[in-house]
Design a protein around this motif. Sequence first.
Motif, PDB file in Angstrom:
ATOM      1  N   PHE A 109      -2.159   5.450  12.595  1.00 29.16           N
ATOM      2  CA  PHE A 109      -2.001   4.067  13.046  1.00 29.16           C
ATOM      3  C   PHE A 109      -0.882   3.371  12.279  1.00 29.16           C
ATOM      4  O   PHE A 109      -0.140   2.555  12.831  1.00 29.16           O
ATOM      5  CB  PHE A 109      -3.347   3.359  12.853  1.00 29.16           C
ATOM      6  N   LEU A 110      -0.732   3.708  11.007  1.00 32.42           N
ATOM      7  CA  LEU A 110       0.290   3.069  10.172  1.00 32.42           C
ATOM      8  C   LEU A 110       1.692   3.326  10.695  1.00 32.42           C
ATOM      9  O   LEU A 110       2.583   2.483  10.550  1.00 32.42           O
ATOM     10  CB  LEU A 110       0.163   3.584   8.732  1.00 32.42           C
ATOM     11  N   ARG A 111       1.906   4.482  11.320  1.00 34.13           N
ATOM     12  CA  ARG A 111       3.246   4.837  11.786  1.00 34.13           C
ATOM     13  C   ARG A 111       3.693   3.988  12.979  1.00 34.13           C
ATOM     14  O   ARG A 111       4.885   3.882  13.251  1.00 34.13           O
ATOM     15  CB  ARG A 111       3.287   6.312  12.183  1.00 34.13           C
ATOM     16  N   GLN A 112       2.755   3.374  13.676  1.00 30.23           N
ATOM     17  CA  GLN A 112       3.097   2.637  14.889  1.00 30.23           C
ATOM     18  C   GLN A 112       3.847   1.353  14.584  1.00 30.23           C
ATOM     19  O   GLN A 112       4.777   0.975  15.293  1.00 30.23           O
ATOM     20  CB  GLN A 112       1.816   2.338  15.681  1.00 30.23           C
ATOM     21  N   ASN A 113       3.442   0.649  13.555  1.00 30.06           N
ATOM     22  CA  ASN A 113       4.072  -0.623  13.210  1.00 30.06           C
ATOM     23  C   ASN A 113       3.873  -0.888  11.726  1.00 30.06           C
ATOM     24  O   ASN A 113       3.127  -1.791  11.331  1.00 30.06           O
ATOM     25  CB  ASN A 113       3.474  -1.760  14.042  1.00 30.06           C
ATOM     26  N   PRO A 114       4.512  -0.107  10.864  1.00 36.02           N
ATOM     27  CA  PRO A 114       4.224  -0.203   9.423  1.00 36.02           C
ATOM     28  C   PRO A 114       4.505  -1.575   8.827  1.00 36.02           C
ATOM     29  O   PRO A 114       3.747  -2.048   7.991  1.00 36.02           O
ATOM     30  CB  PRO A 114       5.130   0.873   8.809  1.00 36.02           C
ATOM     31  N   THR A 115       5.588  -2.235   9.255  1.00 37.60           N
ATOM     32  CA  THR A 115       5.907  -3.546   8.677  1.00 37.60           C
ATOM     33  C   THR A 115       4.852  -4.577   9.059  1.00 37.60           C
ATOM     34  O   THR A 115       4.361  -5.327   8.209  1.00 37.60           O
ATOM     35  CB  THR A 115       7.293  -4.025   9.134  1.00 37.60           C
ATOM     36  N   GLY A 116       4.505  -4.623  10.322  1.00 33.38           N
ATOM     37  CA  GLY A 116       3.515  -5.599  10.780  1.00 33.38           C
ATOM     38  C   GLY A 116       2.148  -5.371  10.165  1.00 33.38           C
ATOM     39  O   GLY A 116       1.450  -6.325   9.782  1.00 33.38           O
ATOM     40  N   ILE A 117       1.757  -4.095  10.041  1.00 38.05           N
ATOM     41  CA  ILE A 117       0.446  -3.776   9.489  1.00 38.05           C
ATOM     42  C   ILE A 117       0.370  -4.160   8.010  1.00 38.05           C
ATOM     43  O   ILE A 117      -0.609  -4.759   7.554  1.00 38.05           O
ATOM     44  CB  ILE A 117       0.132  -2.281   9.678  1.00 38.05           C
ATOM     45  N   LEU A 118       1.411  -3.826   7.258  1.00 33.29           N
ATOM     46  CA  LEU A 118       1.427  -4.174   5.834  1.00 33.29           C
ATOM     47  C   LEU A 118       1.326  -5.680   5.634  1.00 33.29           C
ATOM     48  O   LEU A 118       0.575  -6.161   4.779  1.00 33.29           O
ATOM     49  CB  LEU A 118       2.707  -3.645   5.178  1.00 33.29           C
ATOM     50  N   GLU A 119       2.098  -6.420   6.404  1.00 35.58           N
ATOM     51  CA  GLU A 119       2.088  -7.875   6.258  1.00 35.58           C
ATOM     52  C   GLU A 119       0.726  -8.461   6.642  1.00 35.58           C
ATOM     53  O   GLU A 119       0.241  -9.399   5.999  1.00 35.58           O
ATOM     54  CB  GLU A 119       3.208  -8.484   7.093  1.00 35.58           C
ATOM     55  N   GLU A 173      -2.102 -10.350   3.841  1.00 37.61           N
ATOM     56  CA  GLU A 173      -2.562 -11.732   4.005  1.00 37.61           C
ATOM     57  C   GLU A 173      -4.055 -11.889   3.741  1.00 37.61           C
ATOM     58  O   GLU A 173      -4.560 -13.016   3.659  1.00 37.61           O
ATOM     59  CB  GLU A 173      -2.247 -12.219   5.423  1.00 37.61           C
ATOM     60  N   HIS A 174      -4.784 -10.779   3.611  1.00 37.46           N
ATOM     61  CA  HIS A 174      -6.241 -10.844   3.438  1.00 37.46           C
ATOM     62  C   HIS A 174      -6.621 -10.245   2.085  1.00 37.46           C
ATOM     63  O   HIS A 174      -6.480  -9.037   1.865  1.00 37.46           O
ATOM     64  CB  HIS A 174      -6.946 -10.107   4.571  1.00 37.46           C
ATOM     65  N   GLU A 175      -7.116 -11.067   1.196  1.00 40.01           N
ATOM     66  CA  GLU A 175      -7.421 -10.641  -0.162  1.00 40.01           C
ATOM     67  C   GLU A 175      -8.505  -9.565  -0.213  1.00 40.01           C
ATOM     68  O   GLU A 175      -8.556  -8.771  -1.154  1.00 40.01           O
ATOM     69  CB  GLU A 175      -7.862 -11.839  -0.998  1.00 40.01           C
ATOM     70  N   THR A 176      -9.387  -9.549   0.761  1.00 42.76           N
ATOM     71  CA  THR A 176     -10.504  -8.599   0.725  1.00 42.76           C
ATOM     72  C   THR A 176     -10.122  -7.198   1.201  1.00 42.76           C
ATOM     73  O   THR A 176     -10.929  -6.275   1.099  1.00 42.76           O
ATOM     74  CB  THR A 176     -11.670  -9.108   1.595  1.00 42.76           C
ATOM     75  N   PHE A 177      -8.904  -7.033   1.713  1.00 42.69           N
ATOM     76  CA  PHE A 177      -8.497  -5.721   2.241  1.00 42.69           C
ATOM     77  C   PHE A 177      -7.854  -4.867   1.143  1.00 42.69           C
ATOM     78  O   PHE A 177      -6.909  -4.119   1.392  1.00 42.69           O
ATOM     79  CB  PHE A 177      -7.519  -5.885   3.399  1.00 42.69           C
ATOM     80  N   THR A 178      -8.358  -4.952  -0.051  1.00 46.63           N
ATOM     81  CA  THR A 178      -7.732  -4.285  -1.199  1.00 46.63           C
ATOM     82  C   THR A 178      -7.651  -2.778  -1.021  1.00 46.63           C
ATOM     83  O   THR A 178      -6.609  -2.158  -1.293  1.00 46.63           O
ATOM     84  CB  THR A 178      -8.517  -4.598  -2.484  1.00 46.63           C
ATOM     85  N   ASP A 179      -8.730  -2.154  -0.574  1.00 47.08           N
ATOM     86  CA  ASP A 179      -8.743  -0.693  -0.418  1.00 47.08           C
ATOM     87  C   ASP A 179      -7.696  -0.246   0.597  1.00 47.08           C
ATOM     88  O   ASP A 179      -6.975   0.737   0.378  1.00 47.08           O
ATOM     89  CB  ASP A 179     -10.127  -0.213   0.021  1.00 47.08           C
ATOM     90  N   LEU A 180      -7.623  -0.967   1.696  1.00 50.90           N
ATOM     91  CA  LEU A 180      -6.675  -0.605   2.744  1.00 50.90           C
ATOM     92  C   LEU A 180      -5.241  -0.831   2.285  1.00 50.90           C
ATOM     93  O   LEU A 180      -4.354  -0.018   2.559  1.00 50.90           O
ATOM     94  CB  LEU A 180      -6.972  -1.441   3.995  1.00 50.90           C
ATOM     95  N   TRP A 181      -5.017  -1.932   1.583  1.00 52.87           N
ATOM     96  CA  TRP A 181      -3.683  -2.230   1.065  1.00 52.87           C
ATOM     97  C   TRP A 181      -3.213  -1.141   0.110  1.00 52.87           C
ATOM     98  O   TRP A 181      -2.101  -0.634   0.236  1.00 52.87           O
ATOM     99  CB  TRP A 181      -3.704  -3.586   0.366  1.00 52.87           C
ATOM    100  N   ASN A 182      -4.054  -0.764  -0.841  1.00 50.59           N
ATOM    101  CA  ASN A 182      -3.671   0.256  -1.823  1.00 50.59           C
ATOM    102  C   ASN A 182      -3.436   1.607  -1.151  1.00 50.59           C
ATOM    103  O   ASN A 182      -2.497   2.331  -1.494  1.00 50.59           O
ATOM    104  CB  ASN A 182      -4.749   0.393  -2.894  1.00 50.59           C
ATOM    105  N   PHE A 183      -4.277   1.928  -0.170  1.00 53.29           N
ATOM    106  CA  PHE A 183      -4.129   3.215   0.517  1.00 53.29           C
ATOM    107  C   PHE A 183      -2.813   3.276   1.287  1.00 53.29           C
ATOM    108  O   PHE A 183      -2.065   4.258   1.191  1.00 53.29           O
ATOM    109  CB  PHE A 183      -5.297   3.454   1.464  1.00 53.29           C
TER     110      PHE A 183
END
Length: 460
Positions: A132-142, A146-156
């Motif tokens: 899924f990350l390959r589809q829109n990496p810039t949009g997904i990262l941003e 924006e959500h402080e609780t998504f720490t695990d997903l952000w780090n991964f």
Amino acid sequence: MSSKFLTELSNDYKTLFESEIGYDVIIYVGEEPNVKEIHAHSSILCIRSQYFRIAFSNTWAKKEDGKFILRKQNIEPYLFDIILRFVYYGNIELKDLQGPDVLKLLIAVDELNIQSLITHIQEYLIEHQIEFLRQNPTGILETIYEHETFTDLWNFYLDKICNEPKILFNSEKFINLKAPFLELLLKRDDLNMEEIEIWNNLLKWCFAQHNVIMEDSNKWNEDDIIKIKDLLHQFTPLIRFYDIEPTDFFYKVYYYKDILPQNLIHDLLEFHIVPSKKSKINLPPSRTTIDSELIKFNHIPIFVSWIDKKDTSFYNQKRIPYKFKLLYRSNRDGFNNSTFHKLCNNKGATVWVAKILNSSQFIGGYNPLDWSGSGPKHTTDSFLFNFLNENDKEVSYINIERGADYAVYCHKNHGPKMGDLNCPDSKFWSYDGGLRYYPNLSIPKTFTVENYEVFQVIKC
């Protein structure tokens, strides 16, 4: 309480949700023209979500005819239905959702402050939606940032991009990446790219911000130079210019001297032109690398996954539990087996890699024991591997029934001999390729080795 009674309880709450008996909440979900009216029970919503506890305790939710009225235009009806089913009876089905829908669901769950589901959906995205990350990496990262609780997903995802930078840097939307995210990536020591590639991509991003043609500096006007120089200023200290080879420096860095600080250009010229200067400079640390002429650091997670017999995605560059120390390089130490044994005996587990002459193919193996002694050694944990190209790789573990006693063969007249792979005291090696030891690798029967390296595998 037994699982039987828990199942009955869950089924009862499912019936309550679907029958809407005694509901006291009306929620209008979605935007026109796709608004759906959903009925629920305030007591259950309050128990399961802090968001609803607050909503029903103040003026957020108005009351009409004894029923709470809520409007959630920003959550699509089918996603809200999934959330309510979890709230009522603990059911959550994600397998039929595509990555973008799962991310939307996660955002909605975060807004409704359902903590257990936030953790569960992040784990699901990490385990099942890597592509899924390959589809829109810039949009997904941003979005995740924006959500402080998504720490695990952000780090991964950040680790994934550092391990496989092409996901982001080769994306058409890379130039849309916001400056703070680019700065964050360039600060990382584990960004797995050659420094010249990082520099080239930084230039591409900078020029795109001002619609300046990157390749034709002769057409730049003074305004172009000032704009690019100002934009580049914050990123320049993050580039490890001293790790860029002289040829690349001259044609790909010095070419853009007008947009770089003159003191930096002077220091880099002195570094490349005056040999004695190199030993006197306190160089900034290089990014994560491996001392090899044959492989790159992104091969290491693959080797480690084979060693530990886990899926490749189990490891990233921050979680690798081994260090790889170069013991021997044939082009440096001499292509003879006595030197191989002198440098590699009694070092414990090793990985060796050999480049086939006049080919992009390289082969290698893992010996979990050592290279000392004389004769065969028994192990079921060794393997041979083969890389036809960057993407086409294969591994062959020892045939336990037939070949474990000859998995590794140690002798002063042989190099890293394993099973059917023969390494005499010359560059002409052979591989039988039968089913007895390490079967069915796409390795030529006979081949000439251009160079090979041996690395000690050290448990961290």
